[in-house]
Design a protein around this motif. Structure first.
Motif, PDB file in Angstrom:
ATOM      1  N   UNK A  37       0.840  -1.209   0.000  1.00 25.25           N
ATOM      2  CA  UNK A  37       0.000   0.000   0.000  1.00 25.25           C
ATOM      3  C   UNK A  37       0.869   1.252   0.000  1.00 25.25           C
ATOM      4  N   UNK A  38       1.926   1.229   0.798  1.00 27.28           N
ATOM      5  CA  UNK A  38       2.836   2.365   0.892  1.00 27.28           C
ATOM      6  C   UNK A  38       3.518   2.612  -0.452  1.00 27.28           C
ATOM      7  N   UNK A  39       4.025   1.564  -1.087  1.00 30.31           N
ATOM      8  CA  UNK A  39       4.693   1.716  -2.376  1.00 30.31           C
ATOM      9  C   UNK A  39       3.752   2.295  -3.426  1.00 30.31           C
ATOM     10  N   UNK A  40       2.518   1.833  -3.456  1.00 32.12           N
ATOM     11  CA  UNK A  40       1.533   2.370  -4.396  1.00 32.12           C
ATOM     12  C   UNK A  40       1.237   3.834  -4.101  1.00 32.12           C
ATOM     13  N   UNK A  41       1.187   4.191  -2.815  1.00 32.92           N
ATOM     14  CA  UNK A  41       0.832   5.560  -2.425  1.00 32.92           C
ATOM     15  C   UNK A  41       1.913   6.573  -2.777  1.00 32.92           C
ATOM     16  N   UNK A  42       3.170   6.152  -2.832  1.00 37.39           N
ATOM     17  CA  UNK A  42       4.257   7.107  -3.093  1.00 37.39           C
ATOM     18  C   UNK A  42       4.922   6.898  -4.458  1.00 37.39           C
ATOM     19  N   UNK A  43       4.261   6.173  -5.351  1.00 30.22           N
ATOM     20  CA  UNK A  43       4.842   5.834  -6.651  1.00 30.22           C
ATOM     21  C   UNK A  43       5.235   7.082  -7.461  1.00 30.22           C
ATOM     22  N   UNK A  44       4.520   8.173  -7.310  1.00 30.44           N
ATOM     23  CA  UNK A  44       4.780   9.397  -8.070  1.00 30.44           C
ATOM     24  C   UNK A  44       6.159   9.990  -7.743  1.00 30.44           C
ATOM     25  N   UNK A  45       6.677   9.694  -6.545  1.00 29.97           N
ATOM     26  CA  UNK A  45       7.980  10.213  -6.134  1.00 29.97           C
ATOM     27  C   UNK A  45       9.138   9.457  -6.790  1.00 29.97           C
ATOM     28  N   UNK A  46       8.866   8.257  -7.310  1.00 26.12           N
ATOM     29  CA  UNK A  46       9.918   7.354  -7.774  1.00 26.12           C
ATOM     30  C   UNK A  46      10.868   7.983  -8.793  1.00 26.12           C
ATOM     31  N   UNK A  47      10.344   8.695  -9.761  1.00 25.94           N
ATOM     32  CA  UNK A  47      11.174   9.275 -10.813  1.00 25.94           C
ATOM     33  C   UNK A  47      11.432  10.765 -10.637  1.00 25.94           C
ATOM     34  N   UNK A  48      10.956  11.340  -9.547  1.00 25.96           N
ATOM     35  CA  UNK A  48      11.151  12.773  -9.314  1.00 25.96           C
ATOM     36  C   UNK A  48      12.492  13.025  -8.621  1.00 25.96           C
ATOM     37  N   UNK A  49      13.217  13.980  -9.104  1.00 20.52           N
ATOM     38  CA  UNK A  49      14.471  14.377  -8.460  1.00 20.52           C
ATOM     39  C   UNK A  49      14.212  15.490  -7.447  1.00 20.52           C
ATOM     40  N   UNK A  50      13.222  16.350  -7.777  1.00 23.70           N
ATOM     41  CA  UNK A  50      12.880  17.472  -6.901  1.00 23.70           C
ATOM     42  C   UNK A  50      11.363  17.576  -6.812  1.00 23.70           C
ATOM     43  N   UNK A  51      10.872  17.790  -5.594  1.00 20.86           N
ATOM     44  CA  UNK A  51       9.440  17.955  -5.366  1.00 20.86           C
ATOM     45  C   UNK A  51       9.257  19.234  -4.553  1.00 20.86           C
ATOM     46  N   UNK A  52       8.319  20.084  -5.002  1.00 19.67           N
ATOM     47  CA  UNK A  52       8.018  21.305  -4.250  1.00 19.67           C
ATOM     48  C   UNK A  52       6.516  21.378  -3.985  1.00 19.67           C
ATOM     49  N   UNK A  53       6.167  22.109  -2.926  1.00 17.73           N
ATOM     50  CA  UNK A  53       4.759  22.308  -2.582  1.00 17.73           C
ATOM     51  C   UNK A  53       4.640  23.520  -1.666  1.00 17.73           C
ATOM     52  N   UNK A  54       3.415  23.999  -1.528  1.00 25.40           N
ATOM     53  CA  UNK A  54       3.115  25.062  -0.567  1.00 25.40           C
ATOM     54  C   UNK A  54       2.801  24.416   0.777  1.00 25.40           C
ATOM     55  N   UNK A  55       3.079  25.152   1.857  1.00 25.57           N
ATOM     56  CA  UNK A  55       2.890  24.623   3.207  1.00 25.57           C
ATOM     57  C   UNK A  55       2.094  25.604   4.052  1.00 25.57           C
ATOM     58  N   UNK A  56       1.169  25.071   4.836  1.00 26.75           N
ATOM     59  CA  UNK A  56       0.525  25.842   5.897  1.00 26.75           C
ATOM     60  C   UNK A  56       0.914  25.167   7.210  1.00 26.75           C
ATOM     61  N   UNK A  57       1.550  25.926   8.085  1.00 21.81           N
ATOM     62  CA  UNK A  57       1.986  25.400   9.387  1.00 21.81           C
ATOM     63  C   UNK A  57       1.005  25.859  10.449  1.00 21.81           C
ATOM     64  N   UNK A  58       0.505  24.896  11.227  1.00 22.66           N
ATOM     65  CA  UNK A  58      -0.395  25.204  12.337  1.00 22.66           C
ATOM     66  C   UNK A  58       0.284  24.747  13.622  1.00 22.66           C
TER      67      UNK A  58
END
Length: 193
Positions: A23-44
């Motif tokens: 389940x974990x491998x399927x859930x993070x498959x999109x990261x497999x070929x990515x060298x860099x990942x960016x996103x916006x963050x809201x910290x609470x």
């Protein structure tokens, strides 16, 4: 009879770990070929003794194989993992440790390295990790175990909870539970490169 039940219990436990890893491998498959990942963050930041939560914004940067940086308000606050080294900046003041010296970060490091590897690093053998699938969310909870009472008193966090969207393969949130509250990072607007 007892031996048979014990053997069956071990087999069921082993199978559940295999399914959880799958389940974990399927859930993070999109990261497999990515060298860099960016996103916006809201910290609470929630403190039990304070009525109103503190909310701020920032960015997430993840680089394979083992760098994760959450930067809030231009660097005023930052959570940085570079391999086994961890740096936490709070209100401009830096605190450093490593997963080698501070066991509460060992599984945390392994889980994030596995996310960045698209699930290639086996997390099923981590004794302080549990996984639960609820709808389209895979929840990973790391509950560090201290070696003794002295170490337990020094632990900053009682648990880490990561939520991964199984449909989009994106990390939805990271919650770090403390004795008197928690800090939660919510992620959106992912870009995989």
């Amino acid at each position: 009879m007892k031996r048979l039940l014990l053997t069956l219990s071990v087999i069921v436990f082993q199978l559940s770990l295999c399914f959880a890893q799958s389940d974990f491998q399927k859930a993070v498959v999109k990261f497999k070929n990515a060298k860099t990942v960016t996103a916006s963050v809201v910290k609470t930041t929630h403190r039990d003794a304070i009525a109103k939560d503190v909310v701020s914004k920032g960015t997430l940067l993840m680089k394979a194989p083992s760098e994760v940086s959450i930067t809030i308000e231009g660097g005023k606050d930052q959570l940085l993992m570079q391999g086994s080294d961890f740096t936490m900046t709070v209100k401009g003041k830096k605190h450093t440790t490593s997963s080698k010296k501070n066991v509460q970060f060992a599984s945390f490091q392994t889980v994030f390295e596995s996310i960045l590897a698209g699930g290639a690093v086996d997390v099923s053998k981590l004794t302080d990790l549990t996984m639960n699938k609820q709808g389209t969310t895979l929840q990973l909870t790391i509950t560090p175990k201290a070696a003794d009472k002295k170490s337990a008193k020094r632990m900053l966090f009682s648990s880490f909870v990561l939520a991964i969207d199984t449909k989009t393969s994106e990390l939805k949130s990271l919650r770090m539970n403390e004795k008197a509250g928690y800090t939660e990072y919510t992620f959106s607007g992912y870009q995989f490169k």
